[in-house]
Design a protein around this motif. Structure first.
Motif, PDB file in Angstrom:
ATOM      1  N   LEU A  47       0.876  -1.169   0.000  1.00 28.28           N
ATOM      2  CA  LEU A  47       0.000   0.000   0.000  1.00 28.28           C
ATOM      3  C   LEU A  47       0.912   1.217   0.000  1.00 28.28           C
ATOM      4  N   LEU A  48       1.061   1.830  -1.154  1.00 27.88           N
ATOM      5  CA  LEU A  48       2.058   2.872  -1.368  1.00 27.88           C
ATOM      6  C   LEU A  48       1.413   4.226  -1.602  1.00 27.88           C
ATOM      7  N   GLY A  49       2.025   5.239  -1.023  1.00 28.93           N
ATOM      8  CA  GLY A  49       1.529   6.587  -1.225  1.00 28.93           C
ATOM      9  C   GLY A  49       2.172   7.533  -0.236  1.00 28.93           C
ATOM     10  N   PRO A  50       2.082   8.843  -0.478  1.00 28.82           N
ATOM     11  CA  PRO A  50       2.711   9.812   0.423  1.00 28.82           C
ATOM     12  C   PRO A  50       2.032   9.844   1.782  1.00 28.82           C
ATOM     13  N   LYS A  55      -3.435   5.884   4.080  1.00 21.95           N
ATOM     14  CA  LYS A  55      -2.997   4.491   4.225  1.00 21.95           C
ATOM     15  C   LYS A  55      -3.363   3.924   5.596  1.00 21.95           C
ATOM     16  N   SER A  56      -3.046   4.667   6.660  1.00 23.39           N
ATOM     17  CA  SER A  56      -3.327   4.166   8.010  1.00 23.39           C
ATOM     18  C   SER A  56      -4.828   4.013   8.247  1.00 23.39           C
ATOM     19  N   SER A 204       2.161  -1.203   4.286  1.00 15.79           N
ATOM     20  CA  SER A 204       2.142   0.176   3.807  1.00 15.79           C
ATOM     21  C   SER A 204       3.535   0.776   3.866  1.00 15.79           C
ATOM     22  N   SER A 205       3.772   1.729   2.987  1.00 12.15           N
ATOM     23  CA  SER A 205       5.056   2.428   2.946  1.00 12.15           C
ATOM     24  C   SER A 205       4.895   3.691   2.113  1.00 12.15           C
ATOM     25  N   HIS A 206       5.751   4.677   2.399  1.00 14.44           N
ATOM     26  CA  HIS A 206       5.826   5.830   1.504  1.00 14.44           C
ATOM     27  C   HIS A 206       7.172   5.829   0.778  1.00 14.44           C
TER      28      HIS A 206
END
Length: 265
Positions: A47-50, A55-56, A204-206
């Motif tokens: 789950l990628l995005g700034p 995301k959370s 998740s990660s940015h």
């Protein structure tokens, strides 16, 4: 002469997570906008995005702790938050969820007793605790106080807690944030080992380079899903060489589409 009758096709396995029109509102603000996506079983979905894109909030919705969720959200074949999912999901928040005045082993024993209570389960709990500590490579620190560990080690204790009982679905909210490159590599190796054992991971990660380590990706921006596909398919679709370039391409497309809508109003 007997006619050959083929076996009926096996039904496709239900996804680990399936969402339709998933919406989350916080006061007058809509945080997630009618999301539609799936998380396949036995794979790592990134789950990628700034930061701040939702995301959370999406992850809390999946594990059933988010308020004011509408739409359809099924997890392991049941509605998100169903009591029957309690022992089937492991969840790691961004902040380490450990007690500083307990050792690593004591932390895990405490949470194991909550998940699997009763004296008759003591031997099983100890096996789960020892395995989880070994999985995150903290055996040599098992008797150290959690408060004396480094930030990366504390993150790994939280991950060990999530691994208790061998959950079917692991929901990991930015588990590698703040870790050095070696620890990040080791954790991703562990994630792939867990997927190889049949677990499903939603991570998740940015950090866009982590996208390349995932089987499938959900790219998010401002509470919306820009793409739900494999890294290879995203690169091919956008004609780019990296997932980061693909993401930026999709962001530019979304911005252009938004401007076009504003112009036609």
């Amino acid at each position: 002469m007997m006619n050959y009758v083929p076996d009926p096709p096996h039904p496709a396995p239900t996804p680990a997570v399936h969402a339709e029109d998933l919406t989350v509102r916080r006061g007058p603000r809509t945080v997630l906008h009618q999301l539609r996506f799936t998380v396949p079983r036995g794979q790592i979905t990134g789950l990628l995005g700034p930061s701040g894109c939702g995301k959370s909030t999406l992850m809390r919705s999946v594990v059933g702790t988010q308020a004011k969720v509408t739409g359809t959200l099924d997890v392991l074949g049941r509605p998100a938050g169903h009591p029957g999912l309690r022992n089937r999901i492991g969840y790691v928040t961004q902040a380490p969820s450990v007690y500083d005045d307990l050792t690593v082993r004591q932390n895990l024993e405490y949470f194991a007793a909550i998940l699997d209570p009763g004296r008759t389960a003591d031997e099983r709990r100890q096996e789960h605790v020892t395995r989880a500590i070994a999985d995150v490579d903290l055996t040599s620190h098992a008797d150290a106080l959690a408060g004396n560990l480094s930030g990366g080690q504390r993150n790994r204790v939280s991950l060990a807690v999530a691994l208790l009982g061998t959950p079917e679905l692991l929901v990991l909210d930015e588990p590698t944030v703040g870790l050095d490159p070696v620890l990040r590599r080791d954790l991703w190796q562990l994630f792939h080992e867990l997927a190889g054992r049949g677990a499903t991971l939603l991570v998740s990660s940015h950090v866009m380079d982590e996208a390349e380590r995932c089987h499938r990706l959900l790219l998010m921006r401002e509470g919306e899903i820009l793409a739900d596909d494999t890294p290879d398919a995203l690169r091919t679709r956008t004609g780019t060489d990296t997932v980061e370039a693909a993401f930026l391409h999709l962001v530019d497309q979304a911005v252009t589409a938004g401007r076009s809508k504003e112009t036609t109003r």
